[in-house]
Design a protein around this motif. Structure first.
Motif, PDB file in Angstrom:
ATOM      1  N   TYR A  78      -5.076  13.464  -0.792  1.00  0.00           N
ATOM      2  CA  TYR A  78      -4.339  12.201  -0.691  1.00  0.00           C
ATOM      3  C   TYR A  78      -4.305  11.432  -2.009  1.00  0.00           C
ATOM      4  CZ  TYR A  78      -4.673  12.904   4.342  1.00  0.00           C
ATOM      5  OH  TYR A  78      -4.573  13.414   5.608  1.00  0.00           O
ATOM      6  N   ASP A  79      -5.076  11.881  -2.993  1.00  0.00           N
ATOM      7  CA  ASP A  79      -5.277  11.085  -4.210  1.00  0.00           C
ATOM      8  C   ASP A  79      -4.003  10.816  -5.010  1.00  0.00           C
ATOM      9  OD1 ASP A  79      -7.944  10.907  -3.577  1.00  0.00           O
ATOM     10  OD2 ASP A  79      -8.580  12.498  -4.961  1.00  0.00           O
ATOM     11  N   ARG A  80      -3.149  11.808  -5.160  1.00  0.00           N
ATOM     12  CA  ARG A  80      -1.939  11.592  -5.958  1.00  0.00           C
ATOM     13  C   ARG A  80      -0.978  10.632  -5.256  1.00  0.00           C
ATOM     14  NH1 ARG A  80       1.284  16.468  -8.772  1.00  0.00           N
ATOM     15  NH2 ARG A  80       2.054  16.786  -6.655  1.00  0.00           N
ATOM     16  N   ILE A  81      -0.840  10.754  -3.951  1.00  0.00           N
ATOM     17  CA  ILE A  81       0.012   9.831  -3.194  1.00  0.00           C
ATOM     18  C   ILE A  81      -0.573   8.422  -3.285  1.00  0.00           C
ATOM     19  CG2 ILE A  81       0.920   9.244  -0.907  1.00  0.00           C
ATOM     20  CD1 ILE A  81       0.745  12.304  -0.282  1.00  0.00           C
ATOM     21  N   ALA A  82      -1.890   8.311  -3.132  1.00  0.00           N
ATOM     22  CA  ALA A  82      -2.541   7.001  -3.235  1.00  0.00           C
ATOM     23  C   ALA A  82      -2.275   6.371  -4.593  1.00  0.00           C
ATOM     24  CB  ALA A  82      -4.047   7.142  -3.002  1.00  0.00           C
ATOM     25  N   SER A  83      -2.367   7.170  -5.642  1.00  0.00           N
ATOM     26  CA  SER A  83      -2.126   6.662  -6.993  1.00  0.00           C
ATOM     27  C   SER A  83      -0.717   6.111  -7.155  1.00  0.00           C
ATOM     28  CB  SER A  83      -2.375   7.784  -8.007  1.00  0.00           C
ATOM     29  OG  SER A  83      -2.065   7.371  -9.299  1.00  0.00           O
ATOM     30  N   MET A  84       0.258   6.789  -6.574  1.00  0.00           N
ATOM     31  CA  MET A  84       1.640   6.299  -6.652  1.00  0.00           C
ATOM     32  C   MET A  84       1.784   4.969  -5.919  1.00  0.00           C
ATOM     33  SD  MET A  84       4.058   9.656  -6.297  1.00  0.00           S
ATOM     34  CE  MET A  84       3.069  10.699  -5.227  1.00  0.00           C
ATOM     35  N   VAL A 129       5.036  10.388   1.881  1.00  0.00           N
ATOM     36  CA  VAL A 129       4.900   9.365   2.924  1.00  0.00           C
ATOM     37  C   VAL A 129       5.810   9.745   4.089  1.00  0.00           C
ATOM     38  CG1 VAL A 129       5.337   6.935   3.521  1.00  0.00           C
ATOM     39  CG2 VAL A 129       4.205   7.513   1.368  1.00  0.00           C
ATOM     40  N   THR A 130       5.239   9.804   5.277  1.00  0.00           N
ATOM     41  CA  THR A 130       6.015  10.205   6.456  1.00  0.00           C
ATOM     42  C   THR A 130       6.297   9.047   7.409  1.00  0.00           C
ATOM     43  OG1 THR A 130       3.996  10.839   7.624  1.00  0.00           O
ATOM     44  CG2 THR A 130       5.136  12.571   6.381  1.00  0.00           C
ATOM     45  N   GLY A 131       5.654   7.902   7.210  1.00  0.00           N
ATOM     46  CA  GLY A 131       5.914   6.766   8.081  1.00  0.00           C
ATOM     47  C   GLY A 131       5.113   5.546   7.671  1.00  0.00           C
ATOM     48  N   THR A 132       5.617   4.376   8.059  1.00  0.00           N
ATOM     49  CA  THR A 132       4.920   3.117   7.800  1.00  0.00           C
ATOM     50  C   THR A 132       4.990   2.234   9.035  1.00  0.00           C
ATOM     51  OG1 THR A 132       6.869   1.963   6.945  1.00  0.00           O
ATOM     52  CG2 THR A 132       5.513   3.151   5.328  1.00  0.00           C
ATOM     53  N   SER A 133       4.014   1.372   9.170  1.00  0.00           N
ATOM     54  CA  SER A 133       4.014   0.360  10.225  1.00  0.00           C
ATOM     55  C   SER A 133       3.474  -0.926   9.609  1.00  0.00           C
ATOM     56  CB  SER A 133       3.119   0.804  11.390  1.00  0.00           C
ATOM     57  OG  SER A 133       3.051  -0.223  12.363  1.00  0.00           O
TER      58      SER A 133
END
Length: 163
Positions: A78-84, A129-133
């Motif tokens: 998850y680290d690269r997505i978190a960084s973005m 990212v596949t979804g947000t709430s």
């Protein structure tokens, strides 16, 4: 010196005088300053912050907690997505979570629309990212261990003593 006690004291009140810290910990002021400097270099101490009750300051400010679902990446997790995500200036705080979503992202803006625009145009389109709430904060009662509620300010907790 017990560094964890020093850290606890600073966490509760970062404005505490070095002289007072030295007295409490029974250490020299020089030792306290050296320890604090070392802890800052080691990134144990990452900043000194003030908790502000923006409602009382009459400043328009909206906070939201956004649950973000995503797929981990091979070799990065998850680290690269978190960084973005945490690179955006709107992001105040971000955690990797267990539960129904991977991240909790805390953001602040001037209006709900501003936060909504951030989610739609920046956050939701991050690769992976596949979804947000989005959950908007309606009222803050306590932040960083400090009670912000107006109810507490006018209340006198002392017991009435009569002769």
């Amino acid at each position: 010196m017990e560094e964890s006690i020093l850290l606890s004291l600073l966490e509760k009140n970062a404005r505490r005088e070095v002289r007072d810290l030295a007295d409490i910990l029974q250490e020299s002021e020089e030792n306290i300053l050296e320890t604090m400097t070392q802890l800052e270099k080691e990134k144990v101490i990452n900043g000194y912050h003030t908790v502000i009750n923006w409602e009382r300051a009459n400043v328009d400010r909206v906070s939201a907690l956004i649950e973000v679902s995503c797929q981990p990446e091979r070799d990065y997790g998850y680290d690269r997505i978190a960084s973005m995500i945490y690179s955006y200036s709107e992001v105040e705080t971000m955690y990797l979570m267990s539960g129904r979503s991977e991240f909790i992202v805390m953001v602040e803006g001037k209006t709900m629309q501003e936060i909504s625009n951030f989610v739609g145009s920046k956050l939701a389109v991050v690769e992976g990212v596949t979804g947000t709430s989005t959950n908007f904060v309606l009222k803050k009662y306590k932040t960083a261990g400090i009670i912000l509620s107006d109810d507490q300010d006018d209340e006198d907790d002392r017991m009435v003593v009569t002769p």
